[in-house]
Scaffold this motif. Sequence first.
Motif, PDB file in Angstrom:
ATOM      1  N   ARG A   1       8.937   8.726  -6.469  1.00 57.90           N
ATOM      2  CA  ARG A   1       7.961   8.154  -7.403  1.00 57.90           C
ATOM      3  C   ARG A   1       8.474   6.840  -7.994  1.00 57.90           C
ATOM      4  N   ARG A   2       9.773   6.806  -8.304  1.00 54.92           N
ATOM      5  CA  ARG A   2      10.372   5.591  -8.840  1.00 54.92           C
ATOM      6  C   ARG A   2      10.272   4.447  -7.840  1.00 54.92           C
ATOM      7  N   TYR A   3      10.473   4.777  -6.561  1.00 57.21           N
ATOM      8  CA  TYR A   3      10.385   3.760  -5.522  1.00 57.21           C
ATOM      9  C   TYR A   3       8.964   3.200  -5.429  1.00 57.21           C
ATOM     10  N   LEU A   4       7.962   4.091  -5.474  1.00 57.14           N
ATOM     11  CA  LEU A   4       6.573   3.635  -5.441  1.00 57.14           C
ATOM     12  C   LEU A   4       6.254   2.759  -6.646  1.00 57.14           C
ATOM     13  N   VAL A   5       6.715   3.184  -7.811  1.00 57.53           N
ATOM     14  CA  VAL A   5       6.475   2.419  -9.032  1.00 57.53           C
ATOM     15  C   VAL A   5       7.102   1.031  -8.916  1.00 57.53           C
ATOM     16  N   ASP A   6       8.332   0.964  -8.411  1.00 61.39           N
ATOM     17  CA  ASP A   6       9.005  -0.326  -8.266  1.00 61.39           C
ATOM     18  C   ASP A   6       8.251  -1.245  -7.317  1.00 61.39           C
ATOM     19  N   LEU A   7       7.719  -0.694  -6.220  1.00 62.89           N
ATOM     20  CA  LEU A   7       6.936  -1.504  -5.293  1.00 62.89           C
ATOM     21  C   LEU A   7       5.668  -2.019  -5.956  1.00 62.89           C
ATOM     22  N   MET A   8       5.004  -1.170  -6.716  1.00 58.08           N
ATOM     23  CA  MET A   8       3.791  -1.601  -7.413  1.00 58.08           C
ATOM     24  C   MET A   8       4.108  -2.676  -8.452  1.00 58.08           C
ATOM     25  N   LYS A   9       5.241  -2.531  -9.120  1.00 55.67           N
ATOM     26  CA  LYS A   9       5.651  -3.549 -10.083  1.00 55.67           C
ATOM     27  C   LYS A   9       5.922  -4.884  -9.384  1.00 55.67           C
TER      28      LYS A   9
END
Length: 284
Positions: A175-183
């Motif tokens: 989830r953190r990885y997805l969030v970082d990509l979206m950021k």
Amino acid sequence: MNVPILLWVLSSRGADMVRGTRNIADGREPQAVSTSQRILLVEGSRFFANQVKKQIEAATGTQIVVAPTLAAAGKAIEAERGRGGFALALFDIILPDAAETEVVDLCREKGLPSVVFTGFYSDELRERLTSSRTVIDYIIKDNPASLTMLRQAVTRIWRNRTTKALAVDDSATARRYLVDLMKLYQFQTLEAANGKQALDILHQHPDIKLVVTDYRMPVMDGIDMVKQMRATHPKDRLAVIGIATGGGSSLSAQFIKIGANDFITKPFLREEFFCRINQNMEII
């Protein structure tokens, strides 16, 4: 093999300087963005700089500050701190006072999201750029339509700054990885650990425009979640992209048939991830 074309690369600032992420199911809004930030354009050619400045200012409604050299860019970045810093930088990778990728390093060091353009391209350069944690995308400028493509890409990023996106995965690491990509792509990001939490967040934030969700999750999986989301949010209001490890074509078809806009198999390239988001957000 070296190819004489023009490359535009979009990169984003470090995680501490991009859109804030709301904690899971706590009801808070994502961090608001500044509407007064400007864009930095670093380009030695006055003619080309004027063309880019005119099109990007018209597309985004924000002011472009032009710097003709790396040294001038560094000074402009420092001077802009009092205004909250530049929101984005557009620059030529080849400058009179800079070695190849030196300006990229400057913007990465300053945490400044950037669009890089160059008259020189190679597979090695592409690999270096796309492997960087701050690179979002690149556009090869090899025809008259490339400037239009650049304008569209910058406009999309600018719009993302006021667009909410939700990452759904029971794995905190994934989830953190997805969030970082979206950021990196400048979204205002929210997150949920399962389908039930995601539905609660969507109810609290009905203006969410993008959901990227895993399939296998406790409480409620991605399939059931998408079914319920589609009861209130059709495809032209909310883009949903399913992701999963394995499952093959059958899982991809299942996701799309129950209402997802797209599906990505893990592991995926960041380049593919951003391309899929771009294509699906075009209809929203």
